[in-house]
Design an enzyme around this catalytic site. Structure first.
Site: not given
Length: 332
Positions: A149, A281, A308, A241, A119, A146, A72
């Site tokens: 990322q 991430c 990002r 992750d 998303r 994703h 976001r």
């Protein structure tokens, strides 16, 4: 820089109007182009202080079925820097899936905005959205992929190592959407891939088959194992992750038990190459990687998080404008 990464003079790439749902749909040169664009924007805007209102008059509809920090914030601040207007929409803000179906929502958003960043829970929803929307759709995360990322990860490694070709990435963790995006792109950029997942938590079999084909096509090494130390052996990059993704909270006890021995520590790093680095991430939990590694000089996680922003900016500029990168030889 470019002799290892592909000369810009030979990159006559046009991505305007495309969707970005998975890196599988992008060629090696198209991926390099997006990374070149990200480097160009970062150098010109952050380091040279230039103002590039490339998105003036353009707007982005941001649909979020799951909460987010980096996706976001990177999209909102990045678009604002480029002169555009982001509109953040949760399932509480719009009728999606309640009073209005995905088809109708996609058509309405197409009439009012220039692109959709979504998303979602189910990747199939993105596939349907792209069929109904007349504007580019960008995957901000789905259960399968994703891509934003991983572009940031690659920019971070490019900056640190000066090139991607020949690097070995070791994934130690869950066979999830982040891993799937690495699997469908790493070989295209000349990177070898070691994957360690516990039994029962392997990546999607369809994506594994695609990855095996890419490995053969691009002449890279692919290792699939259940042993974290075997995956770490000789690796330049150690990556993990969360073991418990959003929506998997009720599986927490089972997953923590299955992932015993998968925490990345300095002991893990002893098996890696001498120039090893660490990526995550975020958000991170201590059971996935200990503080000694996470806050070490080898950890690139906060540079990775910042990137990002530059990679989502690169995606938006590439899909929505005719701008071409100006930077001939980025300095990092």
């Amino acid at each position: 820089f470019w002799h290892r990464y592909g000369p810009p003079a030979h990159m006559n790439i046009q991505l305007k109007g495309r969707d970005l749902l998975t890196l599988q749909n992008y060629t090696a040169n198209e991926l390099k182009y997006l990374l070149w664009m990200a480097s160009d924007l970062k150098q010109r805007i952050k380091h040279k202080g230039e103002y590039l209102p490339l998105m003036r008059g353009k707007s982005l509809a941001m649909i979020f079925e799951k909460r987010s920090t980096r996706t976001r914030l990177s999209a909102e601040t990045g678009l604002a820097l480029l002169g555009g207007h982001p509109s953040f929409l949760t399932t509480q803000d719009i009728h999606l899936g309640t009073n209005e179906n995905l088809t109708d929502t996609a058509r309405v958003l197409s009439s009012m905005t220039n692109a959709i960043l979504a998303r979602v829970h189910k990747h199939n929803d993105l596939d349907l959205m792209t069929k109904e929307a007349t504007i580019p759709v960008i995957n901000g995360l789905s259960d399968l992929y994703h891509p934003l990322q991983i572009l940031a990860d690659y920019q971070t490694l490019q900056e640190h190592y000066g090139g991607l070709n020949g690097l070995t990435i070791a994934w130690i963790g869950d066979g999830n959407n982040v891993l799937h995006s690495i699997m469908t792109s790493a070989a295209k950029l000349g990177m070898h891939l070691h994957i360690a997942t516990p039994k029962g938590f392997e990546p999607d079999l369809r994506i594994t088959k695609i990855t095996e084909e890419y490995s053969k096509e691009y002449g890279t090494k692919l290792l699939l194992t259940a042993d974290p130390l075997e995956a770490a052996d000789g690796a330049n990059v150690l990556v993990t992750d969360t073991w418990i993704s959003m929506g998997q909270e009720e599986e927490k006890e089972e997953r923590l038990k299955a992932f015993q021995g998968y925490q990345i520590t300095m002991q893990t790093a002893k098996y890696a190459a001498s120039n090893w680095t660490f990526l995550h991430c975020l958000p991170r939990k201590p059971e996935e990687v200990d503080d000694e590694v996470f806050y070490s000089p080898q950890s690139l996680v906060f540079q990775e998080a910042e990137n990002r922003k530059w990679t989502i900016m690169a995606v938006m500029v590439s899909l929505l404008t005719d701008y071409s990168p100006q930077l001939q030889k980025p300095t990092f």
